[in-house]
Write a protein that holds these residues in place. Structure first.
Motif, PDB file in Angstrom:
ATOM      1  N   PRO A   1      16.160  37.420   8.304  1.00 50.39           N
ATOM      2  CA  PRO A   1      16.753  35.488   7.959  1.00 50.39           C
ATOM      3  C   PRO A   1      14.991  35.171   9.140  1.00 50.39           C
ATOM      4  O   PRO A   1      14.629  35.738   9.958  1.00 50.39           O
TER       5      PRO A   1
ATOM      6  N   LEU B   1      19.170  31.171   9.083  1.00 45.27           N
ATOM      7  CA  LEU B   1      20.746  31.684   9.216  1.00 45.27           C
ATOM      8  C   LEU B   1      21.301  29.879   9.459  1.00 45.27           C
ATOM      9  O   LEU B   1      20.739  28.737  10.179  1.00 45.27           O
ATOM     10  N   ASP B   2      22.802  29.814   8.766  1.00 46.06           N
ATOM     11  CA  ASP B   2      23.111  28.340  10.238  1.00 46.06           C
ATOM     12  C   ASP B   2      24.037  28.700  11.248  1.00 46.06           C
ATOM     13  O   ASP B   2      23.035  29.422  12.056  1.00 46.06           O
TER      14      ASP B   2
ATOM     15  N   ASP C   1      20.836  24.089  13.694  1.00 43.85           N
ATOM     16  CA  ASP C   1      21.840  23.411  13.309  1.00 43.85           C
ATOM     17  C   ASP C   1      21.761  22.695  15.170  1.00 43.85           C
ATOM     18  O   ASP C   1      22.837  22.025  15.562  1.00 43.85           O
TER      19      ASP C   1
ATOM     20  N   LEU D   1      15.104  33.655   4.064  1.00 44.35           N
ATOM     21  CA  LEU D   1      16.632  34.020   4.297  1.00 44.35           C
ATOM     22  C   LEU D   1      16.312  32.800   5.787  1.00 44.35           C
ATOM     23  O   LEU D   1      15.849  32.657   6.964  1.00 44.35           O
TER      24      LEU D   1
ATOM     25  N   GLU E   1      26.741  29.231  11.716  1.00 45.02           N
ATOM     26  CA  GLU E   1      27.828  30.317  12.409  1.00 45.02           C
ATOM     27  C   GLU E   1      27.629  31.686  12.340  1.00 45.02           C
ATOM     28  O   GLU E   1      27.402  32.518  12.436  1.00 45.02           O
ATOM     29  N   GLY E   2      25.447  31.434  12.164  1.00 47.30           N
ATOM     30  CA  GLY E   2      24.859  33.079  12.286  1.00 47.30           C
ATOM     31  C   GLY E   2      24.715  33.482  10.993  1.00 47.30           C
ATOM     32  O   GLY E   2      24.940  34.549  10.742  1.00 47.30           O
ATOM     33  N   ARG E   3      25.285  32.825   9.750  1.00 47.46           N
ATOM     34  CA  ARG E   3      25.080  33.013   8.613  1.00 47.46           C
ATOM     35  C   ARG E   3      24.097  33.192   7.605  1.00 47.46           C
ATOM     36  O   ARG E   3      23.498  31.731   7.953  1.00 47.46           O
ATOM     37  N   ALA E   4      23.357  33.792   7.099  1.00 45.14           N
ATOM     38  CA  ALA E   4      22.733  33.705   5.967  1.00 45.14           C
ATOM     39  C   ALA E   4      22.355  32.880   4.823  1.00 45.14           C
ATOM     40  O   ALA E   4      22.812  33.890   4.339  1.00 45.14           O
ATOM     41  N   GLN E   5      21.465  31.579   4.873  1.00 46.99           N
ATOM     42  CA  GLN E   5      21.902  31.165   3.242  1.00 46.99           C
ATOM     43  C   GLN E   5      19.936  31.285   2.852  1.00 46.99           C
ATOM     44  O   GLN E   5      19.283  31.068   3.311  1.00 46.99           O
ATOM     45  N   ARG E   6      20.230  31.899   1.693  1.00 46.07           N
ATOM     46  CA  ARG E   6      18.628  31.795   0.741  1.00 46.07           C
ATOM     47  C   ARG E   6      18.380  30.268   0.294  1.00 46.07           C
ATOM     48  O   ARG E   6      19.104  29.373  -0.077  1.00 46.07           O
TER      49      ARG E   6
END
Length: 313
Positions: A85, A41-42, A227, A39, A44-49
């Protein structure tokens, strides 16, 4: 007659065997290229796998033990990386558990995680956007309570050679002098038409795809601000490669390159200034490589922060 149930359950642990033929401490033992989701974080603070390759190691300080428990490292990786994350604080906990699971065997632990970080990028002029993939390598080590977290990034950009641009301008000047003699009257419309023709623009400077490789050592309490680091480097270089491109975007890209001529030395110094200003980075190593279209070898500049005992160029 079947064996007693207790003997079936008591599986042998060969790793704990001691024998004179295999005595001796080892610097590192573990696994490389473990396939595992992570996981991340992008911006904007969103977790992406993401799909990652993970290396996990501990030392074998016990000279009498035959080996380590690799399955314990694998299960700890899965327990941590798939559910929280990626962050230095989490990697510190992970490495502490590596050592706790090998309390009688190991005193040092390290992990390395490689993956591609996807970022959506807007076009320069049109309303389109597309995805950019940035290779990332995150590493952490723990020697007793001495914890170090590092990150590596590769950022691709375009570079236009200042020397080539000057030579091209000279040829254009010579062609202008030939096509518009000094004694002849100068017609504005004729000059505009000439500037828009291949006969007028007889030479163009060479440009090439280029790459900046960053190795960063983080300060205590810092995070993996992927980022933010990418944005900072691309902003200072000014000519990142593009995704979705319409004609207006290509023209804007040509303008950006024409107004942003740079050698590899210029690129390395720009990145150096950006990283020097970041208090969360205690050391860095930058490699700016321009993959020349003029010749088959690359032009390369290296720079470090210059910390005593830090990265070497």
């Amino acid at each position: 007659m079947s064996a007693p149930e207790s003997s079936v359950r008591a599986l042998p642990d060969i790793a704990l065997e001691s024998h004179a033929d295999h005595a001796g401490a080892l610097d590192a033992v573990g696994m490389e290229c473990i396939e595992m989701p992570v996981l991340v974080l992008d911006g904007e603070g969103r977790a992406q796998r993401v799909s990652a390759r993970v290396d996990a190691f501990v030392d074998l300080s016990s000279s009498n033990a035959r080996g380590i428990h690799m399955s314990r490292l694998y299960l700890l990786l899965e327990r941590h990386l798939a559910v929280e994350p990626l962050a230095p604080t989490g990697l510190r906990r992970l490495l502490r558990e590596f050592l706790h699971s090998h309390a009688e065997l190991s005193t040092r632990a390290r992990v390395r995680i490689r993956f591609d970080h996807l970022v959506r990028r807007a076009a320069l002029a049109s309303a389109h956007s597309g995805w950019r993939s940035y290779p990332v390598e995150v590493a952490a080590s723990l020697v007793r309570e001495n914890f170090v977290a590092e990150a590596g990034l590769e950022i691709t950009y375009s570079s236009t050679c200042p020397a080539s641009a000057a030579l091209a301008r000279q040829l254009i000047q010579q062609q202008f002098a030939q096509d518009f003699p000094l004694a002849a009257p100068l017609d504005r419309d004729a000059v505009l038409a000439w500037l828009g023709s291949s006969e007028g623009i007889v030479a163009t400077p060479h440009s090439q795809r280029s790459s900046a490789q960053l190795q960063l050592r983080l300060a205590e309490g810092a995070s993996f601000a992927l980022d933010a680091w990418i944005d900072a480097v691309e902003s200072t270089l000014r000519t990142p490669v593009q995704t979705a491109v319409k004609r207006e975007d290509e023209q804007a890209f040509a303008l950006a390159n024409g107004q942003n001529l740079m050698f590899c030395e210029d690129a390395a110094r720009r990145i150096q200034r950006v990283l020097d200003a970041d208090p969360h980075i205690v050391d860095f190593r930058v490699r700016a490589a321009h993959h020349e279209s003029l010749h088959p070898h690359d032009a390369v500049a290296l720079v470090t922060k210059g910390v005593a005992g830090g990265y070497a160029a």
